[in-house]
Enzyme design. Structure first.
Site, PDB file in Angstrom:
ATOM      1  N   CYS A  78      -6.525  -3.049  -4.879  1.00 51.47           N
ATOM      2  CA  CYS A  78      -7.509  -3.580  -3.934  1.00 51.47           C
ATOM      3  C   CYS A  78      -7.942  -2.514  -2.921  1.00 51.47           C
ATOM      4  O   CYS A  78      -8.701  -1.626  -3.295  1.00 51.47           O
ATOM      5  CB  CYS A  78      -6.932  -4.832  -3.280  1.00 51.47           C
ATOM      6  SG  CYS A  78      -8.215  -5.967  -2.821  1.00 51.47           S
ATOM      7  N   HIS A 170      -4.192  -8.206  -7.210  1.00 50.45           N
ATOM      8  CA  HIS A 170      -2.874  -8.027  -6.573  1.00 50.45           C
ATOM      9  C   HIS A 170      -1.728  -8.370  -7.527  1.00 50.45           C
ATOM     10  O   HIS A 170      -1.189  -9.483  -7.462  1.00 50.45           O
ATOM     11  CB  HIS A 170      -2.777  -8.916  -5.334  1.00 50.45           C
ATOM     12  CG  HIS A 170      -3.631  -8.455  -4.215  1.00 50.45           C
ATOM     13  ND1 HIS A 170      -3.171  -7.629  -3.211  1.00 50.45           N
ATOM     14  CD2 HIS A 170      -4.931  -8.682  -3.951  1.00 50.45           C
ATOM     15  CE1 HIS A 170      -4.148  -7.373  -2.374  1.00 50.45           C
ATOM     16  NE2 HIS A 170      -5.228  -8.003  -2.786  1.00 50.45           N
ATOM     17  N   GLU A 172       1.223  -7.549  -7.354  1.00 51.50           N
ATOM     18  CA  GLU A 172       2.479  -7.729  -6.604  1.00 51.50           C
ATOM     19  C   GLU A 172       2.638  -9.179  -6.119  1.00 51.50           C
ATOM     20  O   GLU A 172       3.698  -9.552  -5.635  1.00 51.50           O
ATOM     21  CB  GLU A 172       2.543  -6.738  -5.425  1.00 51.50           C
ATOM     22  CG  GLU A 172       1.703  -7.079  -4.202  1.00 51.50           C
ATOM     23  CD  GLU A 172       0.195  -6.843  -4.375  1.00 51.50           C
ATOM     24  OE1 GLU A 172      -0.248  -6.517  -5.490  1.00 51.50           O
ATOM     25  OE2 GLU A 172      -0.541  -7.016  -3.383  1.00 51.50           O
TER      26      GLU A 172
HETATM   27  N1  GLN Z   1     -11.761  -6.221   1.464  1.00 50.01           N
HETATM   28  C1  GLN Z   1     -10.713  -5.260   1.665  1.00 50.01           C
HETATM   29  C2  GLN Z   1     -11.247  -3.869   1.939  1.00 50.01           C
HETATM   30  O1  GLN Z   1     -12.410  -3.623   1.901  1.00 50.01           O
HETATM   31  C3  GLN Z   1      -9.790  -5.206   0.481  1.00 50.01           C
HETATM   32  C4  GLN Z   1      -9.047  -6.496   0.378  1.00 50.01           C
HETATM   33  C5  GLN Z   1      -7.645  -6.363  -0.144  1.00 50.01           C
HETATM   34  O2  GLN Z   1      -7.074  -5.279  -0.178  1.00 50.01           O
HETATM   35  N2  GLN Z   1      -7.063  -7.486  -0.483  1.00 50.01           N
HETATM   36  O3  GLN Z   1     -10.465  -3.012   2.200  1.00 50.01           O
END
Ligand code: GLN
Length: 190
Positions: A78, A170, A172
């Site tokens: 992410c 995710h 994890e």
């Molecule tokens: N929207 C977040 C960002 O731009 C990422 C979201 C996340 O890591 N769950 O960093």
């Protein structure tokens, strides 16, 4: 084997738990010195602009970029995926920029900020991977060296380029360890 988990912000403990369950030793990374002696680095989810700024403040942005170029395996989930990308659409936020790809942040819109989906990931076997997305990015474009490992329509959600692995979701947060295991194998080989 020791695997670092960048611990400036985000889902650090969950990644550590997954790594322990895979039989490796997680090391929380808050300072430069802790980057010595690790065989790979996980960059967890969080807020990519914040983590980018903290990486600059803690003098780790250039160091991690350099280690990545020299072959350190890095697994970004992410926010980690966003930081690995060379191009972040409409943003000049700090990044490692190690993977030849363009990402779109918060790309699924407000209505479906969080959702779950079963992904087919050939490298992980026949059973689909149940993926949890939280204000997730996706990869919209990749260079020729980038292997696309999972996608929904034209949105790339998992990709690998040599020693770098990037997931928009995710792993994890579920107890499916296959993606962490896949990364650990990358760390073993490189
Ligand atoms: N929207 C977040 C960002 O731009 C990422 C979201 C996340 O890591 N769950 O960093």
């Amino acid at each position: 084997m020791k695997i670092g988990v960048l611990a400036l912000q985000g889902a650090v403990r969950e990644h550590c738990n997954s790594l322990v369950a895979c039989g490796v030793e997680p090391v929380e990374i808050k300072y430069q010195e802790q980057l010595e002696g690790i065989s790979g680095l996980v960059i967890p989810g969080g807020e990519s602009t914040t983590v980018g700024k903290l990486l600059v403040q803690y003098n780790m942005l250039e160091l991690i970029t350099e280690k990545g170029r020299r072959g350190l395996p890095i697994f970004g989930t992410c926010t980690g995926l966003i930081l690995l990308a060379k191009e972040i659409r409409n943003s000049n936020q700090p990044r490692l920029g190690l993977m030849d790809m363009t990402v779109e942040r918060n790309a699924f819109g407000r209505q479906i900020a969080s959702f779950e989906a079963d992904l087919e990931i050939k490298e992980l076997g026949a059973t689909p991977f149940h993926a949890v997305f939280i204000r997730a990015p996706y990869i919209s474009e990749v260079g020729t060296q980038v292997e696309v490992l999972a996608r929904i329509d034209n949105k790339i959600l998992l990709a690998r380029e040599n020693n770098f692995l990037a997931a928009a979701f995710h792993p994890e947060l579920t107890d499916d360890l296959r993606l962490h295991q896949y990364f650990i194998e990358m760390c073993d080989k490189l």
